[in-house]
Design an enzyme around this catalytic site. Structure first.
Site, PDB file in Angstrom:
ATOM      1  N   CYS A   1       9.398  31.297-130.552  1.00  0.00           N
ATOM      2  CA  CYS A   1      10.001  30.680-131.736  1.00  0.00           C
ATOM      3  C   CYS A   1      11.125  31.596-132.168  1.00  0.00           C
ATOM      4  O   CYS A   1      10.882  32.757-132.523  1.00  0.00           O
ATOM      5  CB  CYS A   1       8.968  30.513-132.852  1.00  0.00           C
ATOM      6  SG  CYS A   1       9.677  30.005-134.439  1.00  0.00           S
TER       7      CYS A   1
ATOM      8  N   CYS B   1      15.646  25.373-136.312  1.00  0.00           N
ATOM      9  CA  CYS B   1      14.872  25.695-135.107  1.00  0.00           C
ATOM     10  C   CYS B   1      15.713  26.657-134.277  1.00  0.00           C
ATOM     11  O   CYS B   1      16.733  26.266-133.706  1.00  0.00           O
ATOM     12  CB  CYS B   1      14.540  24.433-134.312  1.00  0.00           C
ATOM     13  SG  CYS B   1      13.688  24.753-132.746  1.00  0.00           S
TER      14      CYS B   1
END
Length: 306
Positions: free
Chosen positions: A91, A243
């Site tokens: 991530c 993101c």
């Protein structure tokens, strides 16, 4: 808040300390297990579902665990659990928050460069500078892979890439997309009105051509200014403010398609803020350095019945 935890097997009550952090509005609950385990392994997935609930608990996009490495060349190990109980390999925004956390704790004194073990490889990260409590952190996100078998996708084994392909996702609705993986699957859709098109994110994510789902990035590129705007539908989460891995893949796809320029700063504009990338190429493979901020929001102690 010190690192402390309690587990009562009779009552099913679990108590633990945590830190709330965010990168561009992508927010995380960080649980420190560098010194000792706080959460029994079998409790980690269901705990994530409980505490990620924004109405009934702390609320977050994901849970980050700070762990000791299991390989000799790493300083720390990064774990990321999603609210749906799945575990992600990487991530981008979470990696910056992870780096700020271990740097603040000074587990390795005097260092600004760290080697962080993930499920796929070791990420090289650097703390560049800080201002008003925010840290700017640079992460070498590594190479992306266009191989549909690695993404994965339900396509012919002979297909070596899925670049600018038309996919029918609904009656009278076709999108042109490029797929790649950076450890988790991403699709990039180039469009003029990214907000209008974002409503198709869930439909693309659930298309049977993607057996493990898909994070979808809707992009508008500008070659002239070497920047792009992107909205995200994140697999397992829905629409998020940012993101980091998706913006990484988008920057690489933009360069590969000739819509951005490599080896110079690429500015990405997400709903939660901006990131800067340097996209590099090696023998036809594209990778990127990501640079952006990470912020500590608050610390706390939580008890849940689980």
């Amino acid at each position: 808040v010190s690192t402390q935890s309690t587990w009562d097997s009779m009552s099913g009550k679990l108590g633990f300390s945590f830190t709330k952090m965010q990168g561009l509005g992508n927010d995380f609950i960080v649980i420190d297990e560098y010194i000792k385990e706080q959460i029994p392994e079998e409790k980690k997935p269901p705990l994530g579902t409980i505490i990620s609930d924004r109405h009934k608990s702390i609320g977050c996009d994901g849970i980050i665990y700070i762990c000791k490495p299991t390989i000799p060349d790493a300083d720390f190990r990064f774990r990321f659990l999603n609210p749906d109980t799945s575990e992600s390999e990487i991530c981008g925004n979470g990696m910056r928050c992870f780096t700020k956390y271990v740097h603040d704790k000074q587990y390795i004194k005097g260092r600004t460069h760290y080697r962080i073990q993930t499920m796929i490889d070791i990420k090289q990260v650097d703390v560049l500078y800080h201002q008003n409590g925010d840290y700017t952190i640079k992460v070498n996100m590594g190479f992306i892979d266009f191989n549909p078998q690695k993404v994965p996708m339900n396509v012919s084994p002979d297909m070596k890439s899925y670049i600018e392909q038309d996919l029918v996702i609904a009656p009278q609705k076709t999108v042109r997309l490029t797929t790649a993986t950076i450890g988790i699957p991403h699709a990039v859709v180039i469009c003029d009105d990214i907000r209008k098109e974002t409503v198709w994110g869930e439909t693309i994510d659930k298309n049977p051509i993607f057996p493990k789902g898909m994070t979808v990035n809707f992009c508008n590129f500008s070659l002239e200014t070497n920047e792009f705007w992107v909205t995200n539908w994140e697999q397992g989460l829905g629409v998020t403010l940012a993101c980091g891995s998706g913006a990484t893949v988008s920057s690489c796809v933009g360069v590969m398609l000739g819509k951005l320029t490599k080896d110079k700063p690429v500015h990405a504009h997400l709903d939660g803020g901006d990131l800067t990338f340097i996209v590099y190429e090696d023998n036809g493979r594209f990778g990127a350095f990501m640079e952006g901020i990470a912020t500590t929001v608050f610390e706390g102690y939580c008890e849940v019945n689980i």
